[in-house]
Design a protein around this motif. Structure first.
Motif, PDB file in Angstrom:
ATOM      1  N   TYR A   2       1.079  -1.554  -0.011  1.00  0.00           N
ATOM      2  CA  TYR A   2       0.578  -0.596   0.158  1.00  0.00           C
ATOM      3  C   TYR A   2       0.853   0.922  -0.029  1.00  0.00           C
ATOM      4  CZ  TYR A   2       0.376   0.214   5.007  1.00  0.00           C
ATOM      5  OH  TYR A   2       1.259   0.226   5.916  1.00  0.00           O
ATOM      6  N   ALA A   3       0.337   2.135  -0.529  1.00  0.00           N
ATOM      7  CA  ALA A   3       1.017   3.483  -0.509  1.00  0.00           C
ATOM      8  C   ALA A   3       0.403   4.464   0.307  1.00  0.00           C
ATOM      9  CB  ALA A   3       1.510   4.064  -2.250  1.00  0.00           C
ATOM     10  N   ILE A   5      -0.711   8.510  -0.928  1.00  0.00           N
ATOM     11  CA  ILE A   5      -0.599   9.357  -1.458  1.00  0.00           C
ATOM     12  C   ILE A   5      -1.241  11.151  -1.563  1.00  0.00           C
ATOM     13  CG2 ILE A   5      -0.637   7.766  -3.467  1.00  0.00           C
ATOM     14  CD1 ILE A   5      -4.143   8.673  -3.736  1.00  0.00           C
ATOM     15  N   GLN A  15      -4.376   1.023  -1.672  1.00  0.00           N
ATOM     16  CA  GLN A  15      -3.565  -0.082  -2.377  1.00  0.00           C
ATOM     17  C   GLN A  15      -4.274  -0.482  -3.515  1.00  0.00           C
ATOM     18  OE1 GLN A  15      -3.712  -2.990   1.204  1.00  0.00           O
ATOM     19  NE2 GLN A  15      -5.808  -2.782   1.308  1.00  0.00           N
ATOM     20  N   VAL A  38       3.689  10.645  -3.872  1.00  0.00           N
ATOM     21  CA  VAL A  38       3.609   9.658  -2.997  1.00  0.00           C
ATOM     22  C   VAL A  38       4.523   9.646  -2.437  1.00  0.00           C
ATOM     23  CG1 VAL A  38       3.791   6.734  -2.973  1.00  0.00           C
ATOM     24  CG2 VAL A  38       2.965   8.090  -5.257  1.00  0.00           C
ATOM     25  N   VAL A  41       5.659   3.895   1.104  1.00  0.00           N
ATOM     26  CA  VAL A  41       5.427   2.812  -0.053  1.00  0.00           C
ATOM     27  C   VAL A  41       5.201   1.891   1.202  1.00  0.00           C
ATOM     28  CG1 VAL A  41       5.665   1.640  -1.568  1.00  0.00           C
ATOM     29  CG2 VAL A  41       6.033   3.466  -1.948  1.00  0.00           C
ATOM     30  N   ASP A  43       5.863  -2.183   1.608  1.00  0.00           N
ATOM     31  CA  ASP A  43       5.800  -3.663   1.123  1.00  0.00           C
ATOM     32  C   ASP A  43       5.935  -4.458   2.645  1.00  0.00           C
ATOM     33  OD1 ASP A  43       5.971  -5.789   0.062  1.00  0.00           O
ATOM     34  OD2 ASP A  43       7.338  -5.598  -1.502  1.00  0.00           O
ATOM     35  N   SER A  58       4.557   5.908  -7.790  1.00  0.00           N
ATOM     36  CA  SER A  58       3.044   6.209  -8.335  1.00  0.00           C
ATOM     37  C   SER A  58       2.345   5.085  -8.222  1.00  0.00           C
ATOM     38  CB  SER A  58       4.129   6.811 -10.107  1.00  0.00           C
ATOM     39  OG  SER A  58       3.523   5.002 -10.761  1.00  0.00           O
ATOM     40  N   VAL A  59       1.207   5.857  -8.682  1.00  0.00           N
ATOM     41  CA  VAL A  59      -0.355   4.898  -7.868  1.00  0.00           C
ATOM     42  C   VAL A  59      -0.847   5.161  -9.760  1.00  0.00           C
ATOM     43  CG1 VAL A  59      -2.397   4.964  -6.727  1.00  0.00           C
ATOM     44  CG2 VAL A  59       0.071   5.230  -5.324  1.00  0.00           C
ATOM     45  N   ILE A  98      -8.203   2.587  -7.526  1.00  0.00           N
ATOM     46  CA  ILE A  98      -6.189   2.493  -7.596  1.00  0.00           C
ATOM     47  C   ILE A  98      -6.426   0.868  -8.292  1.00  0.00           C
ATOM     48  CG2 ILE A  98      -4.743   2.015  -6.728  1.00  0.00           C
ATOM     49  CD1 ILE A  98      -5.938   4.487  -5.845  1.00  0.00           C
ATOM     50  N   VAL A 101      -0.322  -0.511  -7.815  1.00  0.00           N
ATOM     51  CA  VAL A 101       1.360   0.921  -6.736  1.00  0.00           C
ATOM     52  C   VAL A 101       2.409   0.032  -6.914  1.00  0.00           C
ATOM     53  CG1 VAL A 101       2.535   1.669  -4.262  1.00  0.00           C
ATOM     54  CG2 VAL A 101      -0.262   1.305  -4.122  1.00  0.00           C
ATOM     55  N   ASN A 102       2.596   1.446  -7.998  1.00  0.00           N
ATOM     56  CA  ASN A 102       4.370   1.109  -8.579  1.00  0.00           C
ATOM     57  C   ASN A 102       5.717   1.859  -7.468  1.00  0.00           C
ATOM     58  OD1 ASN A 102       2.539   0.205 -10.948  1.00  0.00           O
ATOM     59  ND2 ASN A 102       1.994   2.309 -10.994  1.00  0.00           N
TER      60      ASN A 102
END
Length: 103
Positions: A2-3, A5, A15, A38, A41, A43, A58-59, A98, A101-102
């Motif tokens: 998840y992020a 933003i 997410q 962002v 992040v 993980d 980015s998202v 969404i 999530v990059n």
């Protein structure tokens, strides 16, 4: 994964698969949109924080559509003066799904 933003002056935890309501964006319904602001992040076992933004993260999202929130009534008056003022406001928003999530 998840992020966090930032868009429209607010922060959102997102997410993949989430549907969120954000401040109005200038994009058509059905198009894709990329959030590049962002702040973090996360993980599983690792996390990245930006100062203030995470570089390269980015998202990606899909625009579902626009709408307006419920009406808020603003009512002003001055006691014993006969002054009354009533006004309504409906805040516009954009609903976003969404996709990934990059980061």
């Amino acid at each position: 994964m998840y992020a966090i933003i930032e868009t429209g002056g607010k922060q959102y935890k997102v997410q993949a698969g989430d549907v969120i309501t954000v401040e109005k964006l200038n994009a058509e319904a059905g198009t894709s949109f990329t959030f590049d602001r962002v702040l973090g992040v996360f993980d599983g076992e690792s996390s990245k924080f930006g100062a203030p933004l995470v570089s390269g993260a980015s998202v990606s999202a899909q625009i579902i559509g626009d709408g307006k929130a419920k009406k808020v009534i603003i009512y002003k008056y001055k006691a014993k003066k006969g002054f009354h003022k009533k006004k309504g406001h409906r805040q516009p928003f954009t609903r976003v799904k969404i996709e990934a999530v990059n980061g």
